[in-house]
Design a protein around this motif. Structure first.
Motif, PDB file in Angstrom:
ATOM      1  N   GLN A   1       2.875   4.487   6.468  1.00 30.41           N
ATOM      2  CA  GLN A   1       1.697   4.819   5.677  1.00 30.41           C
ATOM      3  C   GLN A   1       1.628   3.956   4.423  1.00 30.41           C
ATOM      4  O   GLN A   1       0.533   3.620   3.956  1.00 30.41           O
ATOM      5  N   SER A   2       2.776   3.576   3.865  1.00 28.56           N
ATOM      6  CA  SER A   2       2.770   2.745   2.659  1.00 28.56           C
ATOM      7  C   SER A   2       2.136   1.383   2.925  1.00 28.56           C
ATOM      8  O   SER A   2       1.518   0.793   2.030  1.00 28.56           O
ATOM      9  N   ILE A   3       2.267   0.891   4.155  1.00 25.86           N
ATOM     10  CA  ILE A   3       1.601  -0.377   4.516  1.00 25.86           C
ATOM     11  C   ILE A   3       0.088  -0.179   4.499  1.00 25.86           C
ATOM     12  O   ILE A   3      -0.647  -0.997   3.928  1.00 25.86           O
ATOM     13  N   CYS A   4      -0.372   0.917   5.106  1.00 29.59           N
ATOM     14  CA  CYS A   4      -1.814   1.222   5.095  1.00 29.59           C
ATOM     15  C   CYS A   4      -2.316   1.407   3.667  1.00 29.59           C
ATOM     16  O   CYS A   4      -3.388   0.902   3.300  1.00 29.59           O
ATOM     17  N   SER A   5      -1.547   2.126   2.863  1.00 30.43           N
ATOM     18  CA  SER A   5      -1.962   2.398   1.483  1.00 30.43           C
ATOM     19  C   SER A   5      -2.059   1.117   0.666  1.00 30.43           C
ATOM     20  O   SER A   5      -2.958   0.967  -0.169  1.00 30.43           O
ATOM     21  N   SER A   6      -1.144   0.179   0.895  1.00 27.07           N
ATOM     22  CA  SER A   6      -1.190  -1.084   0.156  1.00 27.07           C
ATOM     23  C   SER A   6      -2.421  -1.903   0.537  1.00 27.07           C
ATOM     24  O   SER A   6      -2.954  -2.641  -0.290  1.00 27.07           O
ATOM     25  N   VAL A   7      -2.885  -1.737   1.778  1.00 26.55           N
ATOM     26  CA  VAL A   7      -4.153  -2.380   2.169  1.00 26.55           C
ATOM     27  C   VAL A   7      -5.303  -1.768   1.375  1.00 26.55           C
ATOM     28  O   VAL A   7      -6.208  -2.475   0.914  1.00 26.55           O
ATOM     29  N   GLY A   8      -5.271  -0.450   1.210  1.00 21.68           N
ATOM     30  CA  GLY A   8      -6.291   0.211   0.388  1.00 21.68           C
ATOM     31  C   GLY A   8      -6.253  -0.268  -1.047  1.00 21.68           C
ATOM     32  O   GLY A   8      -7.300  -0.504  -1.668  1.00 21.68           O
ATOM     33  N   ASP A   9      -5.054  -0.433  -1.610  1.00 17.53           N
ATOM     34  CA  ASP A   9      -4.913  -0.952  -2.974  1.00 17.53           C
ATOM     35  C   ASP A   9      -5.521  -2.350  -3.079  1.00 17.53           C
ATOM     36  O   ASP A   9      -6.227  -2.669  -4.044  1.00 17.53           O
ATOM     37  N   LEU A  10      -5.232  -3.176  -2.077  1.00 21.05           N
ATOM     38  CA  LEU A  10      -5.754  -4.548  -2.085  1.00 21.05           C
ATOM     39  C   LEU A  10      -7.279  -4.545  -2.072  1.00 21.05           C
ATOM     40  O   LEU A  10      -7.915  -5.306  -2.819  1.00 21.05           O
ATOM     41  N   TYR A  11      -7.870  -3.686  -1.245  1.00 20.79           N
ATOM     42  CA  TYR A  11      -9.333  -3.689  -1.144  1.00 20.79           C
ATOM     43  C   TYR A  11      -9.993  -3.061  -2.360  1.00 20.79           C
ATOM     44  O   TYR A  11     -11.145  -3.389  -2.666  1.00 20.79           O
ATOM     45  N   LEU A  12      -9.299  -2.190  -3.062  1.00 24.32           N
ATOM     46  CA  LEU A  12      -9.841  -1.735  -4.337  1.00 24.32           C
ATOM     47  C   LEU A  12      -9.882  -2.906  -5.317  1.00 24.32           C
ATOM     48  O   LEU A  12     -10.861  -3.076  -6.052  1.00 24.32           O
ATOM     49  N   TYR A  13      -8.841  -3.717  -5.314  1.00 24.48           N
ATOM     50  CA  TYR A  13      -8.792  -4.908  -6.163  1.00 24.48           C
ATOM     51  C   TYR A  13      -9.928  -5.876  -5.791  1.00 24.48           C
ATOM     52  O   TYR A  13     -10.644  -6.387  -6.665  1.00 24.48           O
TER      53      TYR A  13
END
Length: 536
Positions: A119-131
């Motif tokens: 899930q941390s991999i998925c969450s980091s994708v979300g962080d990237l797209y917020l950026y």
């Protein structure tokens, strides 16, 4: 098109261009790959830090189902018997479990940590797209501060690495919003294929959690209003892409359920048309505004409000209001339901912080020749310290301490079962209070108190309610027909009442785990106690 605000920090003649902090900062944000690497490293550590119990769905609607798919045993709650959940989300973790099994890594440590690491991999994708979304809307300076807000908000640290479907919904929401042209100030330079990607992501999010329709109806109507080719949008994009994605999801559910099941329809019927969610408790209509969402934002709240007012980005601020407003109509409310719009609110916090930082820059330049020890902290430095000092301790306490006993007890029992010291387990506590087979990872008889909604008559008390009302009477009646389990697990608040009962039936206390400093729902559940049958 409105001019995007770039980073206002400009080196002065007195400021060396080789200043280390400047180089380090520019290196990290020089490419999206490096930003993603930063987010991934942070979320992996974040996932390893989370050791507490938050919401039953993290285990019972994701990992428990995945464990059943991968290993052939695991409990399916009533939702899966009614066909109101899609297998699309659990299948991701079922694949992970299969890989662990093939590699011989299905040990207690990996079984509990690997899903959150995935899930941390998925969450980091979300962080990237917020950026990325912040960058295209406001520029790179705001994007950096938005990412800062996202990574330091206590609730995102506490919740985002967990295996809740709401977290995947949040990631897909951020990806989808980035691709939708209507969200940006000018959509003329955005390729048409971007909108198609946005539609596909929206359909995927809807397949996983049908309530995400609340978000995508807003975005779709906004796109319909601003686009020139409305007929093309409806008939050549929305219809075929939606049918394709939902059709593939239905095929997966047909394969897993063994019959045709329209999960979105069943889900919406239960939660919206029949108010089935109210069975699990209701809140006042204003709860999200006065408690829920404000607690999630915590000390970022004033910065988010300031960012909304200053940025005048009414499309996204309108989305937040729309989501909070519609979810407020429903009786049953939870923090995680509105998680998809929390990063957007944090992006507005980033806007306010970036503007504050820019206003502080001229003062910082004038003081450039002063010794650093003689300077007073700037306004932005003070607020950074304030945000970190309030959010990080809160995140650590909630992730490491509060309600960890129910996680610890199952990890303990899984190790005991691995050493063949456990034969069967009875959970004398409210239903779904602990993880289950997905953590135990042994096909042993286990029994918990049922709390499925009554299909016959509303208001009928379930086993869990009956036990909490009178633990001694319930246990006495229950023991008349039981096959004695080797282990009994219960909270200390009920253990005090049942201690004589357990001793009478030849049980002794073997282990006690700290759980909580303060009560959440009912009585204070300060610890989780394990009793073992004499001779075990």
């Amino acid at each position: 098109m409105r001019q995007r605000h770039k980073n206002p920090t400009i080196p002065t003649p007195n400021q060396p261009t080789t200043q280390k902090p400047k180089l380090s900062k520019s290196f990290i944000f020089s490419s999206t790959k490096r930003v993603f690497a930063l987010c991934l490293a942070f979320r992996v550590v974040n996932a390893l830090l989370v050791q507490t119990y938050f919401n039953p769905d993290e285990h019972w609607q994701a990992l428990e189902v995945a464990h059943r798919i991968a290993f052939g045993y695991g409990h399916l709650t009533w939702e899966w018997k009614k066909g109101i959940r899609s297998y699309l989300h659990p299948v991701l973790f079922a694949v992970l479990y299969k890989v662990l099994s093939i590699l011989g890594l299905d040990t207690p440590w990996f079984m509990t940590r690997a899903p959150r690491l995935l899930q941390s991999i998925c969450s980091s994708v979300g962080d990237l797209y917020l950026y990325k979304l912040s960058d295209v809307l406001f520029g790179d300076c705001v994007a950096k501060w938005a990412l800062f807000a996202q990574l330091t908000n206590w609730f995102m640290i506490f919740c985002f690495p967990r295996t809740l479907s709401n977290n995947l919904e949040t990631v897909l929401t951020l990806i989808g919003l980035y691709h939708w042209p209507c969200i940006r100030d000018s959509s003329t330079k955005i390729p048409l294929v971007s909108r198609k990607w946005g539609l596909a992501i929206a359909a995927l999010a809807f397949s996983i959690r049908p309530t995400s329709a609340i978000i995508w109806v807003y975005v779709g109507l906004l796109e319909l209003f601003v686009t020139r080719d409305r007929l093309r949008f409806i008939f050549l994009e929305v219809a075929p892409i939606g049918v394709l994605v939902l059709g593939l999801t239905c095929l997966l559910d047909r394969l897993m359920y063994g019959s045709w099941v329209l999960v979105p329809l069943n889900f919406l019927k239960f939660n919206f048309l029949s108010s089935g969610g109210d069975y699990y408790g209701t809140h006042k209509w204003h709860w999200y505004f006065t408690q829920g969402f404000t607690v999630m934002l915590f000390t970022f709240l004033p910065f988010s409000v300031a960012g909304i007012i200053q940025s005048k980005q009414w499309k996204l601020s309108g989305l937040i209001a729309w989501v909070l407003g519609l979810y407020s109509v429903l009786g049953h409310k939870e923090f995680r339901f509105v998680l998809p719009v929390l990063p957007i609110a944090l992006m507005f916090s980033g806007y306010a912080l970036a503007k504050m930082n820019a206003s502080d820059s001229p003062n910082a330049e004038k003081k450039g020749s002063l010794n650093i020890h003689t300077r007073c902290p700037s306004k932005i430095q003070f607020f950074i310290f304030f945000l970190l000092a309030t959010n990080i301790p809160m995140a650590l306490y909630m992730s490491l301490i509060h309600q960890r006993g129910t996680e610890d007890v199952m990890i303990y029992l899984s190790k005991e079962a691995r050493n063949e010291k456990v034969e069967s387990i009875l959970f004398l506590m409210q239903c779904h209070a602990t993880p289950y087979y997905s953590t135990l990872h042994r096909n042993l008889p286990m029994r918990f108190l049922d709390c499925s909604p009554s299909s016959e008559e509303k208001g009928v008390l379930d086993e869990s309610d009956l036990f909490m009302m009178d633990p001694v009477s319930f246990a006495t009646e229950f023991a008349k027909n039981w096959s004695k389990p080797s282990h009994v697990v219960l909270f200390d608040s009920e253990e005090r009442l049942l201690r004589d009962f357990l001793i009478l039936h030849s049980y002794r206390e073997i282990k006690r785990f700290f759980h909580s400093h303060f009560k959440v729902d009912r009585n204070l559940q300060s610890s989780v106690v394990v009793y073992v049958l004499a001779g075990q």
